[in-house]
Enzyme design. Structure first.
Site, short mmCIF file in Angstrom:
data_model
loop_
_atom_site.label_atom_id
_atom_site.label_comp_id
_atom_site.label_asym_id
_atom_site.label_seq_id
_atom_site.Cartn_x
_atom_site.Cartn_y
_atom_site.Cartn_z
CE LYS A 32 41.85 40.46 42.62
NZ LYS A 32 42.20 41.36 41.50
CB SER A 52 46.08 41.08 41.69
OG SER A 52 44.88 41.70 41.24
CB SER A 78 44.25 42.33 38.20
OG SER A 78 45.46 42.83 38.72
#
Ligand SMILES: [Zn+2]
Lengths: 483, 488
Positions: free
Chosen positions: B79, B154, B178
């Site tokens: 990420k 996210s 997330s």
């Protein structure tokens, strides 16, 4: 009716750590800009602070010498504000909430002013990180930032408003610096910025509640603190006597003009939005750790002064001067250990040695002369090898070369003339060349003999034993031996 | 080489150094990225050259007969809020678009040391603030199962990458769900470890007291493998704990006989899509059938968790994001002409609307006069939430809940209403508030969209959570499904 002066101090002290408060970067002063930085003290995304245990330990040392209560668990907070010298735009600091005490609170430090002992309350001792420095070049509309100081460990010490005069404020700062130096917490030099001081000042009629205070900033020596406070007290007094009111504001000290002036006041009070620093766990101080720190503390100046008075038979005044810094007291005790003549050693240290230090702006530990060498010098005088007069020259050469007194005396041929036969000839010559003082002496003006002694000393370049010269002159002129 | 893609690592690993090189494995993934990412848009940065170089190096080590490190050759996606040395790290924000970190996050460094090969950096909601990856400052990522749907967020880029065979495993970060929520929406496994289990050093902070890094993978065994590599005390993170890390893989097969599974009624109430409810309750029955003891428990503070979370997370974010000011790195507005405009324009132009919303909310919550009523009160409620969980865990070993109240939603469907978007994390947020380990595993489909089962355990009992998840997974087939895109 007169006013009473009320002063409280906020002192920032740079801790004597090798590395910064929350990262491993060096705290060394004077490195090229931004060379002592890393992701943590640059506030790079993703970096996290880790508490420097040594900094906490120095905080504990300070807390103990200031007689504070150390809290078993204290918490860091974030103080949020924007400024380019603050890379994260928040400063990690210990802020007192009810549920989160700082490292230590409620201590005291005793000072002495005009022979009066006063106890000054310490409100709190806490740790925080320093900011970077802005550099404004003369040319161009730019500013540069140097983050070498960003994250350097600072300790804030806040007093209660217990000081009653600028002189007391000065005495407090001297004493604070002294104990912090003893405890090896900080060098405490205002001139170098390792100790910074802001002052809150107000006046009141005795017995009345505290008056409106001003905060005085930008003082860069202990002397300027005293001057700034004296100015500010006088200014407030004048305002009050005119029937005016003191405005609560921050005032800057202008060293050159010798005045304080109001800095542009902010339209609204700043809201720092303090909250507990979630990246750090609380600082836990176990009783064992605290005890370990306590045991590692050195003898503090007051105790050492009293001991030096008792152990070496010195007066309070001299002893006080000798414990001024730990290095001075160490020097003294080391010299006395090498040659047990404490009074002579003290006299040399407080006289010629201290004059030399002042003249060259040096600290005692920067000297080339060792305690053993000073002891040897004193012994040479006491043994009669050299005169006290010659010893002063020897000391100058010792200070300049670092050589031992013995080797200087030998090299220079400064061994005292204690040979009666050799001195008699000089005495005869002096009597022959100075008939008038001789007549004066013989007429009963004994004081004139000092002149004749001086002449003999001069002709021997100071190497004659003065007591011997005195005896020979008196014998020759038919005076009774000196009582 | 297409057959290599979309198969779990534990199936691939025995072939490495025999009929398969790391380079071939990595190339297969890079090819699949090239084939699919134009549609999925999981990656912000693909570091193909570095990946190939790393693969060659691993192959050399294999050729020399060196032992295989635990994640040798695993093509991973990271990420883009985890710092990677020399590889741009944007946090999905224009304000960090030019930022190249000089250091690796601890979790990334540990992955590299374990032999994983970094393929690139995945898309996310800006600064991890969002539940759909639509808040990215660059572009929206799509759900590989249905491209008109969001992948969740996210960590939507990481979840979509694993689901689409664009990475074998991935790292995400989980502040309020997330990792788990996008894992649920993309039909993969995602685990948020206990707070303090994985170092946060190098994770660009959103909310420091809630953030945790965790793995996303095709199945539970791979999840345990990656977790094993990144766990453990790190001297660079004071909040990482010094506890022994058990062998997660070794304990996977212990079964669930006698394990007590709690079902909190509050998680099955209003707002839960009926088909999701059905799938999750069916999953609970599967566990029961495997010998687990199921009982109902109560978590009455659930209704306060969402507002509590938004106060705490936004307050911390308002301070964490203060450093993006255009002074030392990142975006700087070309229209700044003094200090104030440097700050104001850089931040106005650099941050997207959701980030601004949260900074303002958090700044307000910390302000004088509001601190006691908002931030401090939220911390008190957080303690109550934690106590609720503690109480549950006196009688049960794990909790089973839906991960997300819905199987998914379309792109654009919730962007106009922040509150609707916030509700996407209503079942995952309490777990972050309490700092507990939680996993999402696939447990069904609704109209072609995956459904996730959330399992939550006691602090530092990731092993229990993984064991229950593994037992469930082995008893079902959901984790073997691959999205149509990958099968095509
Ligand atoms: Zn540093």
């Amino acid at each position: 009716m007169d006013y009473e002066t009320v002063i409280g101090l906020e002192i920032h002290v740079q801790l004597l750590t090798q590395s910064k408060m929350f990262c491993g970067c060096s705290t060394r002063f004077g490195a090229p800009p931004n060379t002592q930085t890393c992701p943590v003290c640059l506030g790079l995304p993703g970096s996290l602070p880790v508490i420097n245990r040594r900094a906490v330990e120095l905080g504990l040392r300070a807390a103990l010498v200031l007689n504070c209560t150390v809290h078993p668990s204290s918490q860091f907070h974030r103080k949020n504000y924007y400024y380019p010298d603050l890379p994260k735009n928040y400063q990690i600091s210990q802020y007192q909430y009810l549920e989160h005490p700082p490292l230590a609170t409620d201590g005291y430090l005793d000072i002495e002013v005009d022979g009066q002992r006063r106890r000054v309350g310490i409100r709190r001792v806490h740790l925080e990180e320093d900011t970077g420095r802005l550099v404004h070049p003369a040319e161009g509309a730019v500013s540069w930032v140097d983050y070498n100081r960003s994250g350097v460990p600072l300790m804030e010490i806040v007093t209660y408003p217990d000081l009653r005069s600028p002189q007391e404020a000065r005495a407090f700062l001297l004493k604070l610096r002294q104990v912090l130096q003893y405890a090896e917490v900080s060098t405490g030099r205002m001139e170098e910025g390792t100790l910074r001081c802001d002052a809150n000042v107000s006046l009141r009629r005795p017995g009345e509640p505290l008056g409106t205070r001003t905060e005085v900033k930008n003082m860069n020596s202990i002397r300027s603190v005293e001057r700034a406070l004296a100015y500010e007290v006088a200014r407030q007094r004048e305002v009050l006597e005119r029937g005016g009111a003191v405005v609560q504001e921050t005032r800057h000290w202008d060293e050159r003009r010798g005045i304080t002036f109001a800095s542009r006041s902010k339209e609204e009070a700043e809201d720092y939005r303090y909250f507990p620093e979630p990246d750090l766990v609380p600082v836990e101080v176990t009783p064992e750790w605290l005890e370990e720190v306590r045991r590692s503390l050195p003898e503090l100046p007051d105790a050492r002064r009293d001991r030096i008075m008792a152990q070496y038979g010195l007066g309070r005044y001299d002893a006080e001067l000798l414990v001024q810094t730990r290095a001075t007291a160490d020097f003294f005790e080391a010299a006395v250990a090498a040659h047990p003549s404490p009074k002579s050693i003290a006299n040399w240290m407080l006289g010629d040695l201290s004059a030399y230090l002042n003249e060259h702006n040096l600290e005692i530990d920067q000297l080339r002369v060792t305690p053993g060498q000073l002891a040897e010098l004193v012994r040479l005088v006491e043994e009669g090898t050299i005169s006290g007069r010659i010893a002063k020259d020897v000391l100058v050469e010792m200070l300049e070369t670092g050589d031992s007194p013995r080797s200087i005396v030998d090299r220079r041929g400064w061994v005292q003339i204690a040979d009666e036969g050799a001195l008699r000839e000089t005495v005869e010559a002096v009597i022959r060349d100075h008939p008038e003082p001789v007549r004066d002496v013989q007429a009963g003006k004994e004081k004139a003999i000092a002149f004749l002694v001086g002449q003999v000393m001069r002709r021997t370049q100071g190497r004659a034993n003065p007591a011997l010269v005195q005896r020979l002159l008196r014998e020759r002129l038919g005076l009774p031996p000196q009582g | 080489m297409r057959e290599l893609v979309g198969r779990p690592y534990h199936e691939i690993r025995p072939r490495l150094g025999k009929d398969l090189s790391v380079r071939e494995l990595v190339d297969a993934y890079l090819e699949n990225i090239a084939r699919l990412d134009g549609q999925v848009r999981a990656y912000l940065t693909v570091s193909a050259d570095q990946a190939r170089a790393q693969a060659r190096e691993l192959d050399d080590r294999l050729a020399r007969g060196e032992p295989l490190p635990p994640l040798a050759g695993v093509p991973v996606a990271v990420k883009d809020n985890l710092c990677t040395r020399g590889v741009r790290t944007t946090c999905g924000s224009r304000i960090l678009e030019p930022f190249v970190p000089p250091y690796d996050a601890t979790a990334v460094q540990r992955l590299r040391e374990a032999g994983a090969v970094l393929l690139g950096k995945t898309n996310l909601d800006e600064f991890a603030m969002g539940s759909s990856t639509e808040n990215s400052g660059f572009f929206a990522t799509r759900n590989p199962w249905r491209l008109d749907h969001v992948p969740g967020g996210s960590s939507g880029g990481s979840a979509a990458a694993v689901a689409a065979g664009e990475a074998l495993a991935a790292l995400g970060s989980d502040t309020g769900g997330s990792i788990r929520q996008p894992a649920s929406l993309c039909g993969v496994v995602g685990l948020k470890p206990t707070y303090g289990r994985v170092s946060r050093y190098g994770l660009v902070a959103f909310a420091s007291s809630l953030d945790q890094i965790g793995p996303l993978s095709l199945d539970v065994r791979d999840c345990a493998l990656v977790l094993q590599a990144i766990c453990g005390r790190d001297p660079h993170d004071s909040t990482s704990v010094d506890l022994p890390v058990p062998d997660f893989v070794a304990s996977l097969e212990a079964g669930v006989r006698g394990v007590r599974v709690g079902v909190p009624a509050e998680f099955f109430g209003e707002g839960l899509q009926p088909e999701v409810r059905q799938a999750v309750l069916e999953a609970v029955r599967v566990l029961e059938g495997l010998g687990a003891r199921v009982e109902e428990v109560a978590l009455p503070t659930l209704e306060y968790a969402l507002p509590t979370y938004y106060l705490i997370a936004c307050a911390e974010a308002s301070s964490n994001l203060a450093r993006y000011d255009g002074v030392a790195y990142g975006y700087r507005s070309p229209r700044a002409h003094d200090l104030y405009t440097l700050y104001a324009r850089t931040r106005a132009e650099g941050f997207g609307p959701e980030v601004k919303r949260r900074i303002m909310l958090g700044t307000f919550a910390l302000s004088e006069g509001y601190y006691e009523g908002f931030y401090k009160k939220a911390q008190q409620v957080r303690t109550l939430v934690r106590r609720d969980f503690d109480r549950c865990f006196q009688t049960v070993d794990v909790l089973a809940t839906p991960t997300s109240p819905v199987a998914g939603f379309r792109l654009g469907e919730r962007t106009a209403d922040p509150l609707q978007m916030y509700l996407a994390d209503v079942y995952t947020i309490p777990v972050n508030l309490a700092g507990l380990p939680g996993i999402s595993v696939p447990c069904g489909f609704v109209e072609g969209l995956p459904v996730g089962l959330q399992l939550v355990g006691r602090p530092f009992e990731e092993a229990t959570v993984l064991r229950v998840a593994y037992a469930y997974e082995q008893a079902t087939e959901w984790h073997r499904h691959r999205c149509p895109l990958l099968r095509a």
